[in-house]
Motif scaffolding. Structure first.
Motif, PDB file in Angstrom:
ATOM      1  N   LEU A   1       0.838  -1.191   0.000  1.00  0.00           N
ATOM      2  CA  LEU A   1       0.000   0.000   0.000  1.00  0.00           C
ATOM      3  C   LEU A   1       0.880   1.250   0.000  1.00  0.00           C
ATOM      4  CD1 LEU A   1      -3.038   0.226  -0.139  1.00  0.00           C
ATOM      5  CD2 LEU A   1      -3.087   0.567   2.324  1.00  0.00           C
ATOM      6  N   THR A   2       1.565   1.474  -1.136  1.00  0.00           N
ATOM      7  CA  THR A   2       2.425   2.640  -1.315  1.00  0.00           C
ATOM      8  C   THR A   2       1.826   3.547  -2.379  1.00  0.00           C
ATOM      9  OG1 THR A   2       3.755   1.620  -3.061  1.00  0.00           O
ATOM     10  CG2 THR A   2       4.438   1.223  -0.775  1.00  0.00           C
ATOM     11  N   LEU A   3       2.255   4.789  -2.379  1.00  0.00           N
ATOM     12  CA  LEU A   3       1.731   5.752  -3.347  1.00  0.00           C
ATOM     13  C   LEU A   3       1.960   5.270  -4.776  1.00  0.00           C
ATOM     14  CD1 LEU A   3       0.529   8.473  -4.108  1.00  0.00           C
ATOM     15  CD2 LEU A   3       2.810   9.487  -3.839  1.00  0.00           C
ATOM     16  N   GLY A   4       3.154   4.766  -5.065  1.00  0.00           N
ATOM     17  CA  GLY A   4       3.442   4.322  -6.421  1.00  0.00           C
ATOM     18  C   GLY A   4       2.560   3.177  -6.868  1.00  0.00           C
ATOM     19  N   ASN A   5       2.372   2.196  -5.997  1.00  0.00           N
ATOM     20  CA  ASN A   5       1.539   1.057  -6.351  1.00  0.00           C
ATOM     21  C   ASN A   5       0.085   1.463  -6.555  1.00  0.00           C
ATOM     22  OD1 ASN A   5       3.631  -0.792  -6.282  1.00  0.00           O
ATOM     23  ND2 ASN A   5       3.210  -1.473  -4.190  1.00  0.00           N
ATOM     24  N   VAL A   6      -0.416   2.336  -5.678  1.00  0.00           N
ATOM     25  CA  VAL A   6      -1.810   2.757  -5.784  1.00  0.00           C
ATOM     26  C   VAL A   6      -2.021   3.589  -7.046  1.00  0.00           C
ATOM     27  CG1 VAL A   6      -3.611   4.161  -4.709  1.00  0.00           C
ATOM     28  CG2 VAL A   6      -2.252   2.594  -3.314  1.00  0.00           C
ATOM     29  N   GLN A   7      -1.081   4.490  -7.363  1.00  0.00           N
ATOM     30  CA  GLN A   7      -1.212   5.286  -8.585  1.00  0.00           C
ATOM     31  C   GLN A   7      -1.180   4.402  -9.827  1.00  0.00           C
ATOM     32  OE1 GLN A   7       1.922   8.217  -8.048  1.00  0.00           O
ATOM     33  NE2 GLN A   7       0.420   9.754  -7.402  1.00  0.00           N
TER      34      GLN A   7
ATOM     35  N   SER B   1      -4.413   4.090 -12.475  1.00  0.00           N
ATOM     36  CA  SER B   1      -3.746   4.940 -13.463  1.00  0.00           C
ATOM     37  C   SER B   1      -4.715   5.673 -14.384  1.00  0.00           C
ATOM     38  CB  SER B   1      -2.780   4.102 -14.305  1.00  0.00           C
ATOM     39  OG  SER B   1      -3.485   3.046 -14.951  1.00  0.00           O
ATOM     40  N   ASP B   2      -5.880   5.074 -14.637  1.00  0.00           N
ATOM     41  CA  ASP B   2      -6.831   5.701 -15.562  1.00  0.00           C
ATOM     42  C   ASP B   2      -7.727   6.718 -14.881  1.00  0.00           C
ATOM     43  OD1 ASP B   2      -5.860   4.109 -17.589  1.00  0.00           O
ATOM     44  OD2 ASP B   2      -7.366   2.533 -17.274  1.00  0.00           O
ATOM     45  N   GLN B   3      -7.677   6.832 -13.573  1.00  0.00           N
ATOM     46  CA  GLN B   3      -8.623   7.697 -12.873  1.00  0.00           C
ATOM     47  C   GLN B   3      -7.953   8.859 -12.159  1.00  0.00           C
ATOM     48  OE1 GLN B   3     -11.583   5.714 -10.494  1.00  0.00           O
ATOM     49  NE2 GLN B   3     -11.571   3.885 -11.765  1.00  0.00           N
ATOM     50  N   GLY B   4      -6.748   8.655 -11.672  1.00  0.00           N
ATOM     51  CA  GLY B   4      -6.130   9.687 -10.856  1.00  0.00           C
ATOM     52  C   GLY B   4      -6.755   9.692  -9.479  1.00  0.00           C
ATOM     53  N   VAL B   5      -5.960   9.636  -8.450  1.00  0.00           N
ATOM     54  CA  VAL B   5      -6.486   9.554  -7.095  1.00  0.00           C
ATOM     55  C   VAL B   5      -5.721  10.478  -6.174  1.00  0.00           C
ATOM     56  CG1 VAL B   5      -7.261   7.169  -7.334  1.00  0.00           C
ATOM     57  CG2 VAL B   5      -4.934   7.632  -6.510  1.00  0.00           C
ATOM     58  N   GLU B   6      -6.389  10.843  -5.085  1.00  0.00           N
ATOM     59  CA  GLU B   6      -5.725  11.505  -3.978  1.00  0.00           C
ATOM     60  C   GLU B   6      -5.477  10.440  -2.924  1.00  0.00           C
ATOM     61  OE1 GLU B   6      -7.811  14.912  -2.563  1.00  0.00           O
ATOM     62  OE2 GLU B   6      -8.364  15.557  -4.576  1.00  0.00           O
ATOM     63  N   PHE B   7      -4.295  10.477  -2.359  1.00  0.00           N
ATOM     64  CA  PHE B   7      -3.873   9.378  -1.498  1.00  0.00           C
ATOM     65  C   PHE B   7      -3.125   9.944  -0.312  1.00  0.00           C
ATOM     66  CE2 PHE B   7      -0.532   6.419  -0.203  1.00  0.00           C
ATOM     67  CZ  PHE B   7      -1.151   5.178  -0.186  1.00  0.00           C
ATOM     68  N   ASP B   8      -3.558   9.540   0.903  1.00  0.00           N
ATOM     69  CA  ASP B   8      -2.730   9.804   2.077  1.00  0.00           C
ATOM     70  C   ASP B   8      -2.771   8.558   2.946  1.00  0.00           C
ATOM     71  OD1 ASP B   8      -5.061   9.852   3.630  1.00  0.00           O
ATOM     72  OD2 ASP B   8      -5.222  12.033   3.539  1.00  0.00           O
ATOM     73  N   GLU B   9      -2.291   8.655   4.165  1.00  0.00           N
ATOM     74  CA  GLU B   9      -2.181   7.449   4.988  1.00  0.00           C
ATOM     75  C   GLU B   9      -3.542   6.929   5.444  1.00  0.00           C
ATOM     76  OE1 GLU B   9      -1.348   9.780   9.222  1.00  0.00           O
ATOM     77  OE2 GLU B   9       0.035   8.253   8.479  1.00  0.00           O
ATOM     78  N   HIS B  10      -4.600   7.741   5.254  1.00  0.00           N
ATOM     79  CA  HIS B  10      -5.920   7.330   5.722  1.00  0.00           C
ATOM     80  C   HIS B  10      -6.903   7.027   4.589  1.00  0.00           C
ATOM     81  CE1 HIS B  10      -4.745   8.336   9.754  1.00  0.00           C
ATOM     82  NE2 HIS B  10      -4.484   9.569   9.416  1.00  0.00           N
ATOM     83  N   THR B  11      -6.887   7.834   3.559  1.00  0.00           N
ATOM     84  CA  THR B  11      -8.019   7.825   2.627  1.00  0.00           C
ATOM     85  C   THR B  11      -7.567   7.784   1.177  1.00  0.00           C
ATOM     86  OG1 THR B  11      -9.233   9.190   4.224  1.00  0.00           O
ATOM     87  CG2 THR B  11     -10.145   9.043   2.015  1.00  0.00           C
ATOM     88  N   LEU B  12      -8.311   7.026   0.399  1.00  0.00           N
ATOM     89  CA  LEU B  12      -8.150   6.982  -1.039  1.00  0.00           C
ATOM     90  C   LEU B  12      -9.374   7.648  -1.653  1.00  0.00           C
ATOM     91  CD1 LEU B  12      -6.725   5.816  -3.579  1.00  0.00           C
ATOM     92  CD2 LEU B  12      -8.107   3.775  -3.264  1.00  0.00           C
ATOM     93  N   VAL B  13      -9.198   8.769  -2.315  1.00  0.00           N
ATOM     94  CA  VAL B  13     -10.306   9.504  -2.936  1.00  0.00           C
ATOM     95  C   VAL B  13     -10.284   9.228  -4.427  1.00  0.00           C
ATOM     96  CG1 VAL B  13     -11.385  11.748  -3.308  1.00  0.00           C
ATOM     97  CG2 VAL B  13     -10.160  11.289  -1.165  1.00  0.00           C
ATOM     98  N   VAL B  14     -11.336   8.567  -4.910  1.00  0.00           N
ATOM     99  CA  VAL B  14     -11.430   8.183  -6.318  1.00  0.00           C
ATOM    100  C   VAL B  14     -12.494   9.065  -6.980  1.00  0.00           C
ATOM    101  CG1 VAL B  14     -11.852   6.298  -7.930  1.00  0.00           C
ATOM    102  CG2 VAL B  14     -10.848   5.834  -5.689  1.00  0.00           C
ATOM    103  N   PRO B  15     -12.159   9.810  -8.029  1.00  0.00           N
ATOM    104  CA  PRO B  15     -13.163  10.649  -8.672  1.00  0.00           C
ATOM    105  C   PRO B  15     -14.367   9.824  -9.117  1.00  0.00           C
ATOM    106  CG  PRO B  15     -10.977  11.177  -9.478  1.00  0.00           C
ATOM    107  CD  PRO B  15     -10.838   9.964  -8.629  1.00  0.00           C
ATOM    108  N   GLY B  16     -15.544  10.342  -8.800  1.00  0.00           N
ATOM    109  CA  GLY B  16     -16.762   9.670  -9.232  1.00  0.00           C
ATOM    110  C   GLY B  16     -17.194   8.533  -8.348  1.00  0.00           C
ATOM    111  N   HIS B  17     -16.429   8.248  -7.288  1.00  0.00           N
ATOM    112  CA  HIS B  17     -16.795   7.132  -6.390  1.00  0.00           C
ATOM    113  C   HIS B  17     -17.327   7.710  -5.094  1.00  0.00           C
ATOM    114  CE1 HIS B  17     -16.619   3.136  -4.591  1.00  0.00           C
ATOM    115  NE2 HIS B  17     -16.239   3.744  -3.483  1.00  0.00           N
ATOM    116  N   GLU B  18     -18.521   7.252  -4.686  1.00  0.00           N
ATOM    117  CA  GLU B  18     -19.117   7.729  -3.457  1.00  0.00           C
ATOM    118  C   GLU B  18     -18.431   7.047  -2.267  1.00  0.00           C
ATOM    119  OE1 GLU B  18     -23.283   7.169  -3.514  1.00  0.00           O
ATOM    120  OE2 GLU B  18     -23.617   8.438  -5.246  1.00  0.00           O
TER     121      GLU B  18
END
Length: 260
Positions: free
Chosen positions: A231-237, A241-258
């Motif tokens: 669960l690293t930034l590089g692996n998650v990105q 890869s097709d969506q772009g995400v915001e990532f920190d140690e707590h939350t994964l924010v996926v555009p268009g996902h509730e």
């Protein structure tokens, strides 16, 4: 066939692939899950997380590889060892059924359709409700419960089958903090009992708090291993890869996902 207890694996998938008849699926699944181990399945919408869970249940055909639960490969024989909490259950909240009756549905595979529930079945229902913190609400009408309580009640239904493997599909979506905390505690207790868990989620806090292993999926298995290593930034990105995400140690924010 019975597994060798020394290998520690309750669930084993080797180069497994599952495909819907109308298209879409997931492939390259290589995973061994031990008793008491919790695995987070993380990936974008349409990545195959739900397909993988449904494939383990035998609801989606396996098109390649192998799948064993306690060494058993036959889908019908291994089905009793698996519990399932879907994203959305087809239960009408207006239907006049009690929480006890909903949870008793989890015993049907053991009961069959021609036998009435007995003392052991009623005890399993009571234990399942106690495990999710709803022992006091068994006689309540299911539709009168809060959304979070209904979710925990459906988890109790899965637990009533006394599964060796429990599959949870986005179980934390829409839960308030008290119900979220209760569900987290239930997961910890189940791990302590030796239940193997696979949890589809976008919630990285959940993955870090109660999961031992992470599997990143996007149509294929991209990586799998201990949480801190995978669960690293590089692996998650790469995974999103097709969506772009915001990532920190707590939350994964996926555009268009509730939700998370």
């Amino acid at each position: 066939m019975t597994r060798d207890p020394a290998d520690g694996a309750v669930l084993e998938l080797h180069e497994a692939a599952f495909s819907h008849p109308g298209g879409g699926g997931v492939s390259g699944i290589e995973l061994r899950v031990a008793a008491g181990e919790s695995v987070a399945l993380i990936g974008p919408n349409g990545a195959g997380k739900s397909t993988l869970l449904q494939g383990i249940l035998g609801l989606v055909p396996m098109t390649a590889g192998s799948l064993r639960i306690d060494g058993v490969a036959n889908a019908r024989d291994r089905g009793r060892a698996v519990g399932y909490l879907p994203q959305q259950a087809a239960l009408d909240p207006e239907f006049p059924i009690t929480l006890d009756q909903v949870v008793m549905q989890g015993r049907y595979r053991r009961l069959g359709w021609l036998r009435w529930p007995g003392r052991a079945d009623r005890r399993a229902v009571a234990d399942a409700l106690s495990a999710v913190g709803l022992a006091h609400r068994g006689g309540a009408r299911f539709g009168d419960l809060s959304g979070g309580q209904r979710q925990r009640g459906l988890l109790a239904r899965a637990l009533a089958s006394e599964p060796r493997v429990l599959l949870l599909d986005e179980p934390f979506n829409g839960l308030d903090q008290p119900n979220r905390d209760a569900l987290l505690e239930t997961v910890r207790e189940l791990k302590g009992r030796g239940v193997a868990l696979l949890i589809s989620t976008h919630d990285l806090e959940l993955a870090r708090e109660v999961c031992d292993t992470v599997v990143l999926l996007n149509g294929v298995q991209l990586s799998a291993g201990p949480v801190d290593q995978v669960l690293t930034l590089g692996n998650v990105q790469e995974c999103f890869s097709d969506q772009g995400v915001e990532f920190d140690e707590h939350t994964l924010v996926v555009p268009g996902h509730e939700g998370h």
